[in-house]
Enzyme design. Structure first.
Site, PDB file in Angstrom:
ATOM      1  N   CYS A  51      12.480 -59.280  30.113  1.00 49.42           N
ATOM      2  CA  CYS A  51      12.683 -60.708  30.349  1.00 49.42           C
ATOM      3  C   CYS A  51      14.002 -60.877  31.092  1.00 49.42           C
ATOM      4  O   CYS A  51      14.982 -60.206  30.758  1.00 49.42           O
ATOM      5  CB  CYS A  51      12.728 -61.436  29.006  1.00 49.42           C
ATOM      6  SG  CYS A  51      13.059 -63.200  29.135  1.00 49.42           S
ATOM      7  N   LEU A  52      14.028 -61.774  32.060  1.00 47.15           N
ATOM      8  CA  LEU A  52      15.266 -61.974  32.836  1.00 47.15           C
ATOM      9  C   LEU A  52      16.404 -62.515  31.971  1.00 47.15           C
ATOM     10  O   LEU A  52      17.565 -62.378  32.327  1.00 47.15           O
ATOM     11  CB  LEU A  52      15.005 -62.902  34.028  1.00 47.15           C
ATOM     12  CG  LEU A  52      14.064 -62.333  35.100  1.00 47.15           C
ATOM     13  CD1 LEU A  52      13.817 -63.365  36.193  1.00 47.15           C
ATOM     14  CD2 LEU A  52      14.612 -61.044  35.699  1.00 47.15           C
ATOM     15  N   HIS A 101       3.784 -64.769  28.144  1.00 49.37           N
ATOM     16  CA  HIS A 101       5.228 -64.602  27.953  1.00 49.37           C
ATOM     17  C   HIS A 101       5.969 -65.890  28.349  1.00 49.37           C
ATOM     18  O   HIS A 101       6.850 -66.359  27.625  1.00 49.37           O
ATOM     19  CB  HIS A 101       5.700 -63.400  28.792  1.00 49.37           C
ATOM     20  CG  HIS A 101       7.180 -63.154  28.788  1.00 49.37           C
ATOM     21  ND1 HIS A 101       7.736 -61.986  28.299  1.00 49.37           N
ATOM     22  CD2 HIS A 101       8.221 -63.910  29.228  1.00 49.37           C
ATOM     23  CE1 HIS A 101       9.066 -62.053  28.434  1.00 49.37           C
ATOM     24  NE2 HIS A 101       9.381 -63.209  28.994  1.00 49.37           N
ATOM     25  N   GLU A 102       5.585 -66.454  29.496  1.00 51.77           N
ATOM     26  CA  GLU A 102       6.275 -67.666  29.973  1.00 51.77           C
ATOM     27  C   GLU A 102       5.949 -68.875  29.097  1.00 51.77           C
ATOM     28  O   GLU A 102       6.831 -69.698  28.824  1.00 51.77           O
ATOM     29  CB  GLU A 102       5.932 -67.953  31.441  1.00 51.77           C
ATOM     30  CG  GLU A 102       6.337 -66.859  32.424  1.00 51.77           C
ATOM     31  CD  GLU A 102       7.746 -66.320  32.225  1.00 51.77           C
ATOM     32  OE1 GLU A 102       8.655 -67.083  31.847  1.00 51.77           O
ATOM     33  OE2 GLU A 102       7.947 -65.110  32.425  1.00 51.77           O
ATOM     34  N   GLN A 139      14.766 -71.204  31.052  1.00 50.03           N
ATOM     35  CA  GLN A 139      15.614 -70.087  31.482  1.00 50.03           C
ATOM     36  C   GLN A 139      16.603 -70.485  32.577  1.00 50.03           C
ATOM     37  O   GLN A 139      17.514 -69.722  32.889  1.00 50.03           O
ATOM     38  CB  GLN A 139      14.754 -68.919  31.980  1.00 50.03           C
ATOM     39  CG  GLN A 139      13.959 -68.249  30.864  1.00 50.03           C
ATOM     40  CD  GLN A 139      13.173 -67.078  31.400  1.00 50.03           C
ATOM     41  OE1 GLN A 139      12.092 -67.258  31.944  1.00 50.03           O
ATOM     42  NE2 GLN A 139      13.730 -65.880  31.282  1.00 50.03           N
ATOM     43  N   GLY A 153       8.171 -63.600  36.400  1.00 47.79           N
ATOM     44  CA  GLY A 153       7.936 -64.918  35.823  1.00 47.79           C
ATOM     45  C   GLY A 153       9.246 -65.543  35.393  1.00 47.79           C
ATOM     46  O   GLY A 153      10.238 -64.836  35.153  1.00 47.79           O
ATOM     47  N   HIS A 161       8.107 -69.023  26.140  1.00 47.10           N
ATOM     48  CA  HIS A 161       9.452 -69.572  26.403  1.00 47.10           C
ATOM     49  C   HIS A 161       9.477 -71.089  26.181  1.00 47.10           C
ATOM     50  O   HIS A 161      10.487 -71.639  25.745  1.00 47.10           O
ATOM     51  CB  HIS A 161       9.869 -69.303  27.857  1.00 47.10           C
ATOM     52  CG  HIS A 161      10.524 -67.971  28.076  1.00 47.10           C
ATOM     53  ND1 HIS A 161      11.714 -67.627  27.495  1.00 47.10           N
ATOM     54  CD2 HIS A 161      10.164 -66.910  28.851  1.00 47.10           C
ATOM     55  CE1 HIS A 161      12.064 -66.397  27.895  1.00 47.10           C
ATOM     56  NE2 HIS A 161      11.133 -65.940  28.709  1.00 47.10           N
TER      57      HIS A 161
HETATM   58 NI    NI Z   1      11.112 -64.128  29.701  1.00 44.58          NI
END
Ligand code: NI
Length: 153
Positions: A88-89, A130-131, A51, A46, A134
């Site tokens: 998380c990226l 999660h997204e 991000q 995701g 963000h």
């Molecule tokens: Ni994330």
């Protein structure tokens, strides 16, 4: 399509609240294409627009069931709970347990502005939650109840 730089947790932009997407135009399509490419390249499941440095309410998710693009997502119902390890990226060295709803109903729009509503569960629900966090400037490391040693992952 182009790869975009993934913002790191140390950068302030990830703590800001995103504005709704209002224009369902070519620019949005390019952003979504780039976000998907960037997510796949980084082996993520995701990615949210902040991000890649864009403070708009847009996310992409692929937990192995195909690519989902969600614009202006809103979780309108949630049920049950699940606890599992997330990463998380934007936080490449962090892993931690997060409690999430086990089932959600999320509504939003597709890239053309068409309304969509989905019932998701388990890992798919987790990834969308999660997204969506963000978009509110929240990272999983803020709500994890236990961090995990990366060497044990
Ligand atoms: Ni994330």
């Amino acid at each position: 399509m182009a790869l975009r730089r993934i913002v790191n947790k140390s950068e302030d932009i990830l703590r800001k609240k995103c504005k709704p997407v209002e224009n369902f135009d070519e620019k949005l399509g390019i952003l979504l294409d780039d976000m998907a490419e960037t997510m796949y390249k980084a082996n993520g499941v995701g990615l949210a627009a902040p991000q890649v440095g864009i403070l708009r309410r847009a996310v992409v998710v692929d937990v192995g069931e195909g690519l989902l693009e969600l614009i202006n997502p809103e979780i309108i119902k949630s049920k049950g709970s699940q606890r599992a390890v997330e990463g998380c990226l934007s936080c490449p060295d962090d892993w931690g347990y997060v409690v999430r709803p086990n089932e959600i109903i999320v509504k939003g729009q597709d890239r053309n502005g068409k309304n969509i509503q989905l019932k998701l569960k388990e890992f798919f629900a987790r990834a969308v939650c999660h997204e969506v966090d963000h978009l509110e400037g929240q990272l999983f490391i803020d709500i994890a109840d236990e961090m995990v040693d990366p060497d044990e992952m």
